[in-house]
Design an enzyme around this catalytic site. Structure first.
Site, PDB file in Angstrom:
ATOM      1  N   CYS B  22     -47.847  36.467  21.942  1.00 22.31           N
ATOM      2  CA  CYS B  22     -48.845  37.248  21.694  1.00 22.31           C
ATOM      3  C   CYS B  22     -50.038  36.424  21.633  1.00 22.31           C
ATOM      4  CB  CYS B  22     -48.628  38.451  20.783  1.00 22.31           C
ATOM      5  SG  CYS B  22     -47.094  38.269  19.839  1.00 22.31           S
ATOM      6  N   ARG B  52     -54.002  38.061  26.895  1.00 21.15           N
ATOM      7  CA  ARG B  52     -52.873  37.481  26.510  1.00 21.15           C
ATOM      8  C   ARG B  52     -51.766  38.752  26.286  1.00 21.15           C
ATOM      9  NH1 ARG B  52     -52.380  32.543  24.388  1.00 21.15           N
ATOM     10  NH2 ARG B  52     -54.205  31.133  24.800  1.00 21.15           N
ATOM     11  N   PHE B 236     -47.612  41.026  23.296  1.00 27.35           N
ATOM     12  CA  PHE B 236     -47.042  40.996  24.779  1.00 27.35           C
ATOM     13  C   PHE B 236     -45.521  41.106  24.711  1.00 27.35           C
ATOM     14  CE2 PHE B 236     -47.935  39.132  29.246  1.00 27.35           C
ATOM     15  CZ  PHE B 236     -46.981  39.694  29.903  1.00 27.35           C
ATOM     16  N   ASN B 256     -46.985  34.826  16.753  1.00 20.22           N
ATOM     17  CA  ASN B 256     -47.155  34.323  18.251  1.00 20.22           C
ATOM     18  C   ASN B 256     -45.843  33.186  18.346  1.00 20.22           C
ATOM     19  OD1 ASN B 256     -47.265  33.648  20.856  1.00 20.22           O
ATOM     20  ND2 ASN B 256     -49.186  32.670  20.511  1.00 20.22           N
ATOM     21  N   GLY B 257     -44.728  33.930  18.919  1.00 23.44           N
ATOM     22  CA  GLY B 257     -43.696  32.918  19.173  1.00 23.44           C
ATOM     23  C   GLY B 257     -42.267  33.708  19.170  1.00 23.44           C
ATOM     24  N   GLU B 918     -38.006  21.471  44.210  1.00 21.72           N
ATOM     25  CA  GLU B 918     -39.229  21.001  43.350  1.00 21.72           C
ATOM     26  C   GLU B 918     -39.705  19.783  43.593  1.00 21.72           C
ATOM     27  OE1 GLU B 918     -36.816  19.913  39.217  1.00 21.72           O
ATOM     28  OE2 GLU B 918     -38.936  19.526  39.492  1.00 21.72           O
ATOM     29  N   GLN B 966     -32.432  27.057  36.380  1.00 23.87           N
ATOM     30  CA  GLN B 966     -31.550  26.872  37.567  1.00 23.87           C
ATOM     31  C   GLN B 966     -30.218  27.167  37.007  1.00 23.87           C
ATOM     32  OE1 GLN B 966     -32.138  23.004  39.137  1.00 23.87           O
ATOM     33  NE2 GLN B 966     -30.111  23.098  40.219  1.00 23.87           N
ATOM     34  N   LYS B 969     -27.979  24.644  35.584  1.00 19.40           N
ATOM     35  CA  LYS B 969     -28.427  23.856  34.410  1.00 19.40           C
ATOM     36  C   LYS B 969     -29.384  24.577  33.603  1.00 19.40           C
ATOM     37  CE  LYS B 969     -30.712  20.594  37.248  1.00 19.40           C
ATOM     38  NZ  LYS B 969     -31.207  19.370  37.356  1.00 19.40           N
ATOM     39  N   GLN B 975     -33.622  14.937  36.217  1.00 21.15           N
ATOM     40  CA  GLN B 975     -34.142  13.269  36.522  1.00 21.15           C
ATOM     41  C   GLN B 975     -33.698  12.925  37.771  1.00 21.15           C
ATOM     42  OE1 GLN B 975     -33.027  11.332  32.928  1.00 21.15           O
ATOM     43  NE2 GLN B 975     -33.914   9.471  33.163  1.00 21.15           N
TER      44      GLN B 975
END
Lengths: 478, 1549
Positions: B22, B52, B236, B256-257, B918, B966, B969, B975
């Site tokens: 939030c 937000r 949120f 927030n978290g 990607e 994904q 993974k 990498q």
């Protein structure tokens, strides 16, 4: 695992052969194996596929990537253990198997397959040489008795597995020596009998009892087995040969291939030949049938000193190269040339025999005609080519057109086991049980004519089925 | 306490999965002057943070918002007076804000309960006041949940001292009243909730849109309402189920978290009950239980724990430091005393770990702190009239520039505190210094801290002979694969091994083989709602430190030097370490006593005996703890032919939970000595269920035996060390996937979901773990164990010499079943190559047939066909259905050009879609080929690496897919090693050939759901025509995340199954993370329908779809669209070598080797056949099911049935009821994708910019634009850049063609994807994500001319600036936040200071920092150059030197001598930058600094230029080693630079 880039750096090298003019002078093995370093290098070509197609392509499911890697790393002894975990007799398959695994090898899709068969052979040869092959004697005995009829690869594999599970096993063989097709059906120059004997020694130590000259249904009433044994496994092979019923078939000098080959093996072994000798020496030989047996006839005839050898095949000449996009990893139809062919013979395809021509009851020539094959309703239809007839000189004709089914007279009739539509014993690959209680069947007798490696697979799986039936469960691998 | 208000669990919806995050903020008058102003400003902040928050299907139903004030005495006194209540003096009365149930009876009961408790606790009830509310602003869906809101007034009792004791008493009253009501069966009791109850603070909150707080509570706008502070929060939430209680602020904080370790924190709090006593609370402590209950949000739970600490005597900052510690372990920069403080407190409590910005207050102090990794933004400013304003972003209040004396940001792990009583700001250093020196922590530590490594050496047991070893390995489920693919590689390399492609074996519950219990658990991972961490590049925040043994009394603040604690550096113990633990009693003053309990029991008791054995073990454990043993070793070393071992995981979890339930857990340490643990996943599970340390004795014995076979040769000690290191790194990675940074908080946190375990079994032994589909119980687990034991000690010839083959990774006939076998692959390939549909039917029959072996969940479904099937021609045509299909995301780079273009051409011919993956896309593919084919991928992926994500790339997409995770993974980055980055790939990815590329685990611009909404907005701005898709991976809770994604305005969401493929990933991830797509898809569909969000968003499923049947089942479970990765790839020739990561793909699919690429056998026609056949199958099934259109079929899970007649011994217990539940959709609520999202693009500033820039866009004529800007103007410049890119490509316009001058505070993503030719010049300040994806434009930011600040001491741009920038230049006159220039691949930037992690993952470009940097500069930096002005010589300590060299500038001498024109900086600024990055450092620097001076008027820049001689030597050049090597190589072989010829032509494939 393995060498990731091995296949890019190393090209395929197979074992060699001694030169033709030397090897045709004797009936001994003429393979020149790669030196150990060469074998290990070849093993490095294995890519350790995430899906090893070879592993499934191989009927006994040899865990090929694993032993390839072990060989590459020089860990031969463990490689032998892995190899033996799926295959009782790698020294046989390592020599005479057509190697469907190599057809399935991922590298065969767009490159040359790994020399799987050579590596297999090298592992077991080293195992014998180093004395690593020892009997695996069961720690517990079950007290159950099992009769195995037939001592070919299916019977032997079945017997060995059952003995290792702790059963008392007796193998019945109609011939004077144990080994069945291995001993008398495959020429010595492809499989020396010494190899068979040392395996038999191992099996004897494991408790298998061999009874040669015991033709069940002839020398011994088949029913007697049922009384004496807790289970009976029939592994007598598919020994009824396909005949060629054309005019002149009754002439002398026309033989079934197996009679010819068996006699030669007995001769090499120093045994007595009871019947009339069949020899190709100084003769024009025609081999009818383009398969492996036919090829063995070619090699044997040449070694006996035939004047000429011609091999005929009714099917059209297969392509030199298959369409890998549509065949790989399956066993493809393609032209195969054996070491015997290289020793000097003519081959002809799409020819059918019209009649045998003879003089004084002996064959002197054979009339054949060309045929064409056409696709119709999903089936191949053969038609003779007008004006395609020709005559070939022939004083010895060897019929190598395969086997139709097991010999049904005698044992099978007596036991009353049901047969399938093709005349083989009816039994599924789940439980290998025949229609008669406690009788099982495996190998060519059940499956119809096939490869040694298939016989070993069936023997092993049948042993597990027997064990499970006897004990309620089984720890034998399938 | 438990404050559940969302609906109870049903179907796959579970309220435990809700997330929120939030906007937060506060306004405070430092001098504690009370006025109405802070309240007014607080409300204004809320209104300006609207973007937000989120709104659900109902536009008036926000996710909640609120405001916390000091008790507004004047207002309340006046109001109370009218009610006839005379309030005592301030401080002697408290006000409680009370949410009361609407049910009159329950309400009366609630009030009575509160009154009763007040009296019972010796306080005096003064009276009640009705709070006036205006619910006209409430959403339709919210109104039914609206409580009756009243305030209660309480006078301090005579016995109770004022101040803290009074607050404590109020806390005790509140807890008791709450429990009194919630524990009774009253209608609507859960509406009873007390937002605040204090003499100091008062909270107004609710399910109200942020901007409407002051509307709903009109009294907030009453000028008599006065406070010196206002703390505000806007929520949120991923879901919209109205929950008034979960709105924030809570009593002390807003957050927030996300607390990732919540489950563990709750368990550990529970576990403390018995050993917790409090001097301040005394007997009252017992009245508080349960302190924390299930169902509350993580933030609410955090608040509960904080309350307890405060009540227990901790000060507010002290408690915050305890709960959210800085990264102290191995931090060389931290003051020794502070480190001692943290280390001491580490044993008291495990961190509450996760990304967090927390603002807190007790009414007398107000402050904020940030998690150790700084994964949430918090900016603040101080004004000349003594106000501090803190908020998630700048510009939420308009404050005149000239009044601002400081603009700064909260830094990772740091705290900002304003002490209102002292009337001053206390900075982080001072607070912590004060607390750290309050007690002799180092002395206490020295007296009590025992490090295992310091104990005298012991002798560990020797490894046994080979036969014994083999038997034991077999009994513990070892396979040949474990040795070959795990142990040996780990011993050799010290890394968790890597593989490729996906998992295609059955879930453990369907496997016919005896599986270890570990296999029934899947690792959970962070996606969207919280970021995973990079445990390698951001190692500084990670810690494996573990404490073994009893934990001190949490509420004992004084007797610090008495409790001994045992610390281990990492939780994997070798045999010697374990003996040290076992014999510790004899060495450490008898402070520890260790008891070893055997997990074994007699084999004669069989499988049936395990339940009893487990009970006995638990009882025995509790007994020995009561006897005073304080370390327990659970051991299965005693396993032999006669003794079975209870699975170590089961025993550990059972004992752990038993000890929690008996309240004994914190009095004892739990160590597991087990033969089972060998792979990373197994260690993680043991840790997750309570093991403080693990000794993998059998793995170590196995290693000892393998020493002779290892190449290279190594000693036993080396092999052990490598192995332990590999496991440790693996654990770190698994922790970091969930965003957890310390082992201590991972331990017991249960971050797993169960797949195929009976819920009764899970609840009993793995309490609190979630599962969905039921399955096996203790009996089956016992049977599996027994089967392994029999195999080990039986007579099976196969196991006499050998381990089981395994076959989970590579197909083995005797091993595990795979979906992709030689048979299925060859059938499929032969079918698509020959175009033979009949053969394809054979393939799909074999693939679908599970009569022998169950391979996946859907294999157990049966269709309920229509009684009257349709004829095929009545079914929707194939051409329409095929549009729903796409290929999976596979990058050019992971697969070859040939494979990639073949898929693209095939999909384009079909009218379906392919996905770039990607790695960007070669622009050559945007133009159709001569053949008429197009190799352009319709879906363009935006992943965390942002490789090649230019404005041009974005505008050339039909769909833009944000890859959050994904399947193979989840939670991990990727990498691409340098040797794979050839010239071509480097060009497409805008990087340097030969330099490795790292994709970070998180998107550094997505740390939370509101960030995702921002990125969606950014992408939509660049390309308004493209649909925005978000790719998620199936796990429990994914539906909830998907709901959040829908609310973040995504048009499309992909749910990937765990089966999804990969080019390379640790096997741990491939096999053990994520769940089958059936589960995730069903949960997603159900949750979206319940939230009335389903119509807005298309749902795609992928990851393991293989046949037409799979597609139909996917549709019935709720999917609109379908993705195929492996199936399409196999059609194109992939043979599942699983060698993608080795670049040796023998069929040219997953390789860049030119020789191997020649072997690629695929044709577009093959791929087309695959999809055509699939659709044909789908249509045949639709006809049988009686569906005319595909839409009709979506979500009709009622047409699926479970196969009742399951013969499988394990699968019998499976229950798919929840999976197949059809969510209730009222009329008019869509159940498939059929609506449009509202993206809110109409109001963006760019519309005006574009209108004014028309001459430039159409005729390249330069334009100048001037405009003000504010924080709600977000993503400025992106839409304009989209226009430029569409017309002019990546080349753009000539520099500065469109020059925009702005003034004010820019909203987030200022200048995102800014195209070449556009300049944004801002006078003011900017927020986060400036220059994201910069594509050639120029950004110049300097403070407003009105500002009197020293710009170089103040913040000018926020966090994560220039993320994924491709090209362009930036000049920032001030300091930037964390992660400046992260993953920059080509932009030039000058800045005057940076936060932590500067230049992280950078691959190109040049960064100049004219001031101090934060920690971990240049982590993962593989390319580009940074020049840092390091005047005090401390930079080296803050740089991460793993991949770079720090060195002086290489042409310094020359520039010192040739400088003549001292003042003509403009000429220098206009000079060309030298191209050769190996040389000309000083010249390059000079030009950039000159440009900075010219564009921004920078004082530091001028100083550098003026004092060139003195300052030049103080610059440090940061040069990535790989980059230098690659540049040198390129200079040696210049021809490599040229694009390989002929490759473009081969696009025709």
């Amino acid at each position: 695992m393995g060498k990731p880039t091995g296949f890019l750096e190393i090209t395929r090298h197979e074992h060699g052969y001694t030169p033709v003019d030397e090897r045709v002078k004797h009936f001994r093995d003429f393979v020149v194996p790669l030196p150990e370093a060469g074998v290990r290098e070849q093993a490095a070509r294995c890519m350790d596929c995430g899906i090893p197609y070879c592993h499934r392509g191989c009927p006994v499911h040899n865990i090929i990537p694993d032993w390839n890697d072990l060989v590459y790393r020089g860990n031969w002894r463990e490689a032998l253990e892995v190899l033996h975990s799926t295959n009782n007799f790698p020294e046989f398959t390592g020599r005479i198997c057509p190697a469907p695994c190599e057809a399935s090898c991922t590298l065969n899709f767009n490159d040359q397959p790994v020399t799987i068969k050579d590596i297999e052979c090298a592992i077991i040869d080293k195992g014998w040489a180093e004395g690593w092959v020892t009997p695996q004697i069961a720690t517990h005995r079950t007290g159950k008795r099992v009769a195995v009829v037939g001592s070919g690869p299916a019977g032997l594999a079945c017997a060995q597995q059952l003995a290792r599970a702790g059963h008392r096993v007796v193998v019945f063989e109609k011939n004077d020596r144990i080994g069945g097709l291995l001993r008398y059906g495959i020429p010595d120059f492809k499989l020396e009998t010494l190899l068979i004997d040392r395996r038999l020694a191992q099996m004897q130590a494991e408790g298998v009892e061999f009874r040669p000259n015991s033709h069940v249904g002839v020398d011994i009433p088949a029913r007697q087995l049922l009384a004496e044994f807790d289970a009976v496994a029939l592994a007598g092979g598919a020994e009824a040969p396909r005949d060629l019923t054309v005019p002149g078939r009754e002439l002398g000098g026309i033989y079934f291939a197996m009679d010819f080959l068996t006699q030669q093996n007995r001769r090499v072994a120093g045994g007595k030949i009871a019947a009339a000798e069949i020899l190709a020496t100084d003769k024009d030989v025609v081999v009818i049938g383009g398969g492996d047996t036919g090829s063995d006839c070619v090699g044997t005839s040449i070694r006996q000193g035939a004047r000429s050898v011609t091999q005929l095949e009714i099917l059209p000449k297969p392509p030199e190269k298959e369409n890998k996009l549509l065949t790989w990893p399956d066993w493809p139809l393609k032209l195969r040339t054996s070491s015997s062919h290289e020793e000097g013979c003519d081959r002809d395809w799409a020819v059918t025999t019209k009649q045998f021509i003879g003089r004084e009851d002996r064959v002197t020539a054979i009339e054949v005609t060309r045929v064409e094959w056409q696709q119709a309703n999903g089936r191949q239809i053969m038609a003779e080519v007008p004006g395609g007839a020709l005559e070939l000189k022939a004083d010895l004709v060897l019929l190598a057109m395969g086997f139709v089914h097991p010999v049904q007279e005698g044992m099978l009739r007596e036991l009353g086991v049901a047969l399938d539509g093709r005349g083989n014993i009816a039994a599924s690959t789940d439980d290998y049980q025949t229609s008669v209680n406690k009788i099982f069947a495996a190998g060519d007798m059940r499956r119809g004519q096939s490869l040694v490696v298939w016989a070993i697979r069936e023997g092993r799986q049948c042993a597990r089925a027997v064990d499970e039936w006897l004990m309620g469960h089984s720890e034998l691998p399938r | 306490m438990s404050i559940t208000c969302p609906p109870p669990a049903s179907g796959l919806y579970d309220p435990r999965n809700e997330h929120d995050s939030c906007g937060i903020g506060f306004v405070v008058d430092i001098k504690n002057r009370k006025s109405h102003q802070p309240i007014r400003q607080g409300l204004e902040i809320l209104a300006n943070l609207s973007h937000r928050g989120a709104v659900g299907a109902d536009p008036l139903a926000g996710d909640g918002a609120g405001i916390l004030l000091q008790v507004p005495d004047g207002f309340l006194r006046a109001e109370c007076a009218e009610l006839g209540i005379a309030l005592p003096p301030v401080g002697d009365y408290a006000v409680g804000m009370i949410f009361l149930p609407r049910d009159t009876h329950t309400r009366a009961q609630s009030e009575a309960a509160l009154q009763r408790t007040i009296a019972a606790e010796g306080q005096v009830l003064l009276g009640w006041r009705d709070v006036q509310t205006d619910n006209s602003c409430l959403g339709r869906s919210v109104r039914p949940s609206e409580p009756v809101i009243r305030q209660v007034f309480v006078k301090r009792g005579a016995q109770c001292p004022s101040g803290d004791p009074f607050e404590r008493k109020l806390f005790v009253i509140r807890k008791q009243a709450h429990h009194a009501i919630w524990n009774r069966e009253l209608i609507g009791r859960h509406q009873f909730y007390i937002p605040s109850f204090s003499a100091r603070t008062l909270v107004y909150k609710g399910m109200i849109l942020a901007r409407n707080i002051g509307v709903y509570y009109p009294e907030l706008r009453d000028p008599r309402m006065e406070s010196a502070l206002a703390l505000v929060h806007q929520r949120f939430s991923t879901n919209t189920f109205p929950s008034w209680s979960l709105a924030q602020p809570f009593r002390y904080l807003c957050h927030n978290g996300e607390i990732n370790t919540l489950r563990g924190n709750i368990n550990w709090m529970l576990a403390r009950r018995h050993n917790m006593t409090s001097a301040t609370l005394g007997a009252d402590l017992d009245k508080l239980w349960p302190l924390i209950g299930d169902g509350a949000s993580d933030s609410a739970t955090f608040d509960n724990a904080l309350e307890l600490l405060l009540a227990g005597g901790y000060s507010l900052p002290h408690a915050m430091m305890l709960m959210v510690p800085e990264a102290w372990a191995d931090n060389p920069l931290m003051d020794a005393r502070r480190r001692a403080f943290y280390e001491y407190h580490a044993a008291l409590m495990e961190p509450w770990d996760g990304p967090a910005a927390i603002a807190f207050t007790d009414g007398r102090r107000i402050g904020a702190t940030l998690d150790r990794n700084g994964l949430r933004p918090a900016r603040y400013l101080v004004t000349s009239d003594d106000q501090v304003i803190l908020s998630s972003e700048m510009g939420v209040l308009s404050v005149p520039e000239e009044k601002i004396v400081k603009k700064w940001r909260l830094q990772p792990g740091k705290m900002l505190l304003i002490d209102l009583e002292q009337g001053r700001i206390v900075d982080d250093g001072e607070i912590k210094e004060q607390l750290a020196s309050a007690h002799p922590y180092q002395f206490w530590l020295d007296a009590t801290q025992i490090r295992l490594a310091d104990l005298p050496p012991e002798v560990g047991p020797m490894a046994p002979d080979i036969q014994t070893l083999l038997r034991r390995q077999q009994a513990f489920g070892y396979t040949q694969e474990d040795l070959r693919a795990f142990l040996t590689p780990m011993a050799i390399s010290g890394e968790d091994p890597i593989s490729s492609m996906g998992r295609d074996i059955p879930p453990a519950v369907l496997s016919s083989r005896p599986k270890l219990l570990y296999d029934y658990f899947k690792q959970k991972f962070a996606q969207v709602t919280n970021p995973p961490i990079d445990p390698i590049r951001e190692e500084l925040v990670m810690s494996l430190v573990s404490f073994i043994g009893p934990r001190p009394n949490l509420l004992d603040l004084e007797s610090g030097g008495t409790h001994k604690r045992l610390e281990v550096k990492r939780p994997i113990l070798d045999n010697v370490d374990l003996e040290r633990v076992r014999r510790i009693e004899y060495h450490v003053d008898r402070a520890f006593r260790t008891a070893t309990l055997s997990m074994g029991y007699s084999v004669e008791r069989g499988a049936e005996g395990m339940a009893r054995a487990l009970e006995d073990l638990c009882r025995e454990a509790a007994d020995v703890v009561r006897q005073g043993y304080n370390i327990l070793i659970l051991s299965d070393r005693a396993l032999d032919a006669d003794h079975i071992a209870i699975p170590a995981l089961l025993a550990t979890a059972a004992v752990h939970h038993h000890l929690i339930r008996t309240g004994l857990r914190t009095e004892v340490g739990l160590v597991v000595e087990t033969g089972e643990a060998k792979r990373v996943h197994e260690f993680c599970l043991l840790a997750g269920y309570g093991a403080e340390a693990i000794n993998p004795w059998l793995a170590l014995d196995t290693l000892s035996a393998s020493i002779p076979h290892l190449t290279p040769r190594m000693s036993e000690a080396e092999a052990n060390e490598h192995y332990t290191k590999a496991i440790s790194k693996g654990i770190l990675k698994v922790m970091s996937k969930m965003g957890i940074s310390t082992y201590q908080s991972y331990c017991g946190a249960q971050i797993f979901e169960a797949v195929g375990l009976a819920s009764e079994f899970v609840e009993r032994y793995f309490t609190g773990t979630q599962g969905v589909i039921e399955g096996i119980g203790l009996m089956e687990v016992a049977q599996e164990t027994l089967r392994r034991h029999r195999q080990a000690y039986g007579n099976a010839p196969l196991y006499r010499q050998h381990l089981d083959v395994g076959g989970e990774l590579a197909f083995r006939l005797r091993g595990e079943d795979h979906a992709w076998t030689p048979e299925t692959i060859s059938l499929l390939q032969h079918a698509v190559r020959s175009g033979d549909y009949e053969q394809f039917k054979v393939y799909s029959r074999v693939m679908n047939d599970q009569s022998d072996h169950l391979r996946n969940l859907r294999g157990l479904f049966e269709f309920r066909f229509a009684s009257e099937p349709l004829s095929l021609d009545e079914v929707e045509p194939a051409a329409d259905i095929v549009r729903r299909l796409a290929t999976g995301a596979m990058s050019f780079g992971s697969i070859s050009w040939e494979a990639h273009t073949t898929l693209a051409i095939a999909m384009n011919r079909l009218g379906a879609k392919s996905n770039t993956g990607e790695g960007g896309e070669d622009p050559v593919r945007y133009t159709p080929l001569d053949s008429g084919d197009s190799a352009r991928s319709a879906i363009k992926q935006v992943a965390s690496g942002r490789f090649g994500v230019t404005a041009e790339y974005l505008v050339n997409a039909d769909t833009l897919q944000i890859k959050m995770a994904q399947g193979a993974k989840p939670g991990e980055g990727g990498q691409l090693p340098g040797h794979k980055v050839n010239d071509w790939i480097a060009r497409v990815r805008h990087s340097t050939p030969g330099v490795g590329l790292i994709s970070p685990p998180p998107h550094h611009d997505i740390y939370s759901i509101e960030d995702l909404a921002q990125l969606i907005f950014d992408l939509k701005n660049v390309n308004p025509k493209a649909a925005i898709s978000v790719k998620l991976v199936s796990e429990i809770g994914v539906g909830t995340v998907a709901a959040g994604v829908a609310k973040a305005h995504a048009d499309h969401v992909t749910i990937s199954g765990e089966d999804g493929g990969t080019g390379a990933s640790p096997i741990t991830s491939i096999q053990n993370a994520g769940s089958p797509w059936e589960i995730g898809l069903a949960e997603t569909h159900q949750t979206l329908v319940r939230n009335h969000l389903r119509g807005r968003i298309a749902v795609q499923v992928d990851g393991g779809l293989r046949t037409g049947r799979d597609v139909v089942i996917g549709a019935l479970l709720g999917a609109d669209e379908f993705g195929f990765g492996t199936g399409a790839l196999i059609s194109a020739g992939c043979v599942m070598m699983r060698k993608c990561h080795l670049n040796t793909c023998p069929v040219g699919v997953a390789t860049q080797d030119p020789e191997l690429r020649k072997r690629f056998p695929g044709q577009p026609a093959h791929v087309i056949n695959f999809f055509t056949f699939l659709v044909q199958e789908v249509r045949e099934l639709m006809a049988q099911l009686g569906f005319r259109t595909f839409d009709q079929m979506i979500g009709r899970s009622d047409r699926l049935d479970m196969r009742r007649a399951i013969h499988h011994w394990k699968a019998r217990g499976l229950d798919f009821t929840r999976l197949l539940a059809v969510p209730l959709a009222p009329p008019g609520v869509a159940t498939y994708h059929c609506e449009e999202q509202q993206h809110g693009l109409d109001a963006v500033l760019d519309h005006r910019l574009i209108a004014k820039a028309l001459p430039a866009l159409e005729a390249r004529q330069p334009v100048r634009i001037e405009t003000p800007i504010r924080n709600t103007d977000r993503t400025t410049g992106a839409m304009l850049s989209g226009k430029v890119a569409r017309r002019y490509g990546h080349a753009g316009l000539p520099a500065d063609t469109i020059h925009v001058s702005l003034a004010g505070t820019a909203g987030q993503s200022f200048g995102a994807f800014l195209a070449r030719g556009v300049t944004l010049e801002l006078a003011g300040v900017a927020n986060d994500y400036v220059g994201k994806g910069l594509s050639g434009g120029r950004i110049v930011i300097y403070p407003s001319p009105d500002s009197s600040l020293r710009a170089e001491d103040n913040i000018i741009v926020g966090n994560t600036v220039l993320y994924g920038a491709i090209a362009g230049e930036c000049y920032f006159r001030g300091v930037a936040g964390e992660r400046f220039a992260v993953r920059n691949s080509g932009a030039l930037a000058v800045v005057e200071g940076t936060g932590d992690h500067g230049c992280e993952y950078m691959t190109g470009g040049v960064v100049v920092v004219l001031g101090p940097t934060g920690r971990n500069f240049s982590a993962g930096m593989s390319g580009g150059i940074a020049y840092v002005l390091d005047e005090d010589g401390t930079f080296e300590r803050r740089a991460n030197k793993a991949m770079v060299a720090l060195e002086p500038l290489n042409d310094a001498e020359e520039t010192l001598n040739v400088r003549v024109l001292r003042d003509d900086w403009r000429a220098v600024a206009e000079a060309e930058l030298p191209e050769d990055n190996l040389r000309h450092d000083a010249r390059r620097l000079e030009i950039l600094v000159a440009r900075h001076a010219v564009y921004t008027g920078s004082e530091p820049a001028k100083r550098v230029l003026e004092h060139w001689r003195e300052l030049l030597p103080k610059f440090v050049k940061v040069m990535p080693l790989d980059y230098r090597r690659a540049l040198q190589q390129m200079q040696q072989q210049p021809e490599v630079r040229a694009a390989p010829q002929g490759e473009k032509a081969s696009a025709a494939a």
